[in-house]
Design an enzyme around this catalytic site. Structure first.
Site, short mmCIF file in Angstrom:
data_model
loop_
_atom_site.label_atom_id
_atom_site.label_comp_id
_atom_site.label_asym_id
_atom_site.label_seq_id
_atom_site.Cartn_x
_atom_site.Cartn_y
_atom_site.Cartn_z
N SER A 131 43.87 40.96 36.46
CA SER A 131 42.41 41.53 36.57
C SER A 131 41.13 40.52 37.13
O SER A 131 41.85 39.40 36.98
CB SER A 131 42.05 42.07 35.25
OG SER A 131 40.57 42.45 35.45
N TYR A 144 40.05 40.89 26.26
CA TYR A 144 40.93 41.31 27.46
C TYR A 144 40.91 40.23 28.33
O TYR A 144 41.97 39.84 29.19
CB TYR A 144 39.96 42.44 28.17
CG TYR A 144 40.58 42.92 29.33
CD1 TYR A 144 41.89 43.76 29.25
CD2 TYR A 144 39.94 42.92 30.42
CE1 TYR A 144 42.43 44.24 30.25
CE2 TYR A 144 40.49 43.58 31.64
CZ TYR A 144 41.58 44.20 31.62
OH TYR A 144 42.30 44.64 32.79
N1 NAP Z 1 41.26 50.17 35.66
C1 NAP Z 1 40.43 48.99 35.81
O1 NAP Z 1 39.09 49.11 36.00
C2 NAP Z 1 41.30 47.88 36.22
C3 NAP Z 1 40.59 46.76 36.55
C4 NAP Z 1 41.57 45.43 36.54
C5 NAP Z 1 42.71 45.39 36.41
N2 NAP Z 1 43.44 46.54 35.80
C6 NAP Z 1 44.69 46.65 35.15
O2 NAP Z 1 45.53 47.55 35.97
C7 NAP Z 1 46.63 47.78 35.22
C8 NAP Z 1 46.75 49.26 35.39
O3 NAP Z 1 45.57 49.79 34.61
P1 NAP Z 1 45.20 51.40 35.18
O4 NAP Z 1 43.61 51.18 35.57
O5 NAP Z 1 46.04 52.23 35.96
O6 NAP Z 1 44.69 52.07 33.65
P2 NAP Z 1 45.46 53.11 32.92
O7 NAP Z 1 45.40 54.39 33.84
O8 NAP Z 1 45.08 53.25 31.48
O9 NAP Z 1 47.09 52.63 32.89
C9 NAP Z 1 47.57 51.51 32.26
C10 NAP Z 1 48.79 51.83 31.80
O10 NAP Z 1 49.33 50.95 30.89
C11 NAP Z 1 50.12 51.27 29.85
N3 NAP Z 1 49.32 50.98 28.63
C12 NAP Z 1 48.03 51.02 28.20
N4 NAP Z 1 48.16 50.90 26.82
C13 NAP Z 1 49.27 50.36 26.41
C14 NAP Z 1 49.75 50.04 25.14
N5 NAP Z 1 48.88 49.82 23.92
N6 NAP Z 1 51.01 49.68 25.03
C15 NAP Z 1 51.80 49.42 26.20
N7 NAP Z 1 51.44 50.44 27.40
C16 NAP Z 1 50.12 50.53 27.57
C17 NAP Z 1 50.10 52.74 29.86
O11 NAP Z 1 51.39 53.49 30.45
P3 NAP Z 1 52.41 54.09 29.70
O12 NAP Z 1 51.46 55.22 29.11
O13 NAP Z 1 53.29 54.77 30.88
O14 NAP Z 1 52.96 53.42 28.79
C18 NAP Z 1 48.94 53.12 30.80
O15 NAP Z 1 49.02 54.35 31.29
C19 NAP Z 1 46.26 47.21 33.72
O16 NAP Z 1 47.21 46.07 33.70
C20 NAP Z 1 44.87 46.69 33.87
O17 NAP Z 1 44.59 46.01 32.94
C21 NAP Z 1 42.46 47.75 35.59
#
Ligand code: NAP
Length: 251
Positions: A131, A144
């Protein structure tokens, strides 16, 4: 056809990546099999696996089994992760441990298990979805950011260790993306509202990530403006703190 393993597969970014990976053998890991089946039941080549990625023994067993069955994993995408945007004194000790377990330790463990095999085979790609919060720390993202800074530090060292073996490590550092991430990170939607105009779309981010597969790409920092902010933050930390704490304090 590449064999690609993705964690946190039910999430917004993962779903968009999967759409672009229709010709590969996918191994999709998530916490809930039903959810995975609902999302990917029609994918021509996707194995759907329910696992708690913070369970080290389960992870070790799974990797051993996958290598027995597939013989290789070409690409590991450590995508699972979550955030809580909150004042640090409102975060519990349990939150601290749990978030590190998912965002950092699971990423390190899975990288460790898969990298040792990739090293033997002298090929492979590890893509760690980290991130911008792992490059720039802001108020209310202390935990985070800590998990993501650690993941970047780990990835940077791993990259150097693996490069001589033809195994490449890419860190992906996006700014805010329009996904379900904010349901947990920012339940009242205040932050999301204030950054709405800067939000990245998950399909566009996924496209850029998928394009790095097969390339020796060090890092992917998005969007350009935040990448510039990151450079500025490294060069002028005191001034950057002032701006982040006042003008750009969105949380
Ligand atoms: N959205 C943003 O603004 C953003 C920005 C920068 C980086 N990111 C990073 O990008 C990655 C993907 O995120 P996303 O935006 O696609 O968000 P998301 O839709 O919330 O997806 C993240 C996935 O991570 C898994 N997860 C979440 N909480 C968890 C827990 N407590 N234990 C185990 N697995 C968990 C879940 O997969 P399952 O339900 O399949 O287990 C969830 O669907 C993450 O690493 C996030 O930190 C996101």
């Amino acid at each position: 056809m590449s064999t690609i393993l993705i964690t946190g597969a039910s999430g917004g970014l993962a779903q968009e990546m999967v759409k672009l990976l229709q010709n590969d053998q996918l191994i999709l890991l998530g916490r809930n099999k039903e959810k995975l089946v609902q999302l990917y039941g029609n994918h021509p080549q996707a194995e759907l696996i329910e696992i708690d990625i913070t369970d080290v023994q389960a992870l070790e067993g799974l990797v051993a089994e996958l290598y027995q069955r597939y013989g290789k994993i070409d690409v590991l995408i450590n995508n699972a992760g979550y955030g809580i945007f909150e004042d640090f004194d409102k975060i519990s000790n349990q939150d601290i441990h749990q978030m590190f377990e998912v965002n950092t330790f699971a990423l390190m463990n899975l990288s460790r298990l898969v990298a040792s095999r990739m090293k033997e085979m002298r090929k492979g790609y590890i893509i760690n979805i980290v991130s911008m919060a792992g490059l720039i720390a802001t108020a209310k993202s202390s935990l985070y950011s800590a998990t993501k800074f650690a993941a970047i530090g780990f990835s940077n060292a791993l990259r150097l260790e693996l490069m001589p073996y033809g195994v490449y490590v890419t860190t992906v550092n996006p700014g805010p993306i329009r996904t379900g991430f904010f349901d947990q990170a920012d339940p009242d939607g205040t932050y999301l509202k204030s950054v709405d105009r800067f939000l990245l779309e998950p399909d566009a981010v996924a496209q850029k990530i998928v394009k790095t597969i097969g390339k020796n790409k060090r890092e992917l920092n998005l969007p350009i403006l935040l990448n510039l902010a990151h450079k500025f933050y490294s060069l002028f930390p005191k001034l950057a703190d002032k701006l982040a704490g006042e003008t750009f304090n969105y949380k």
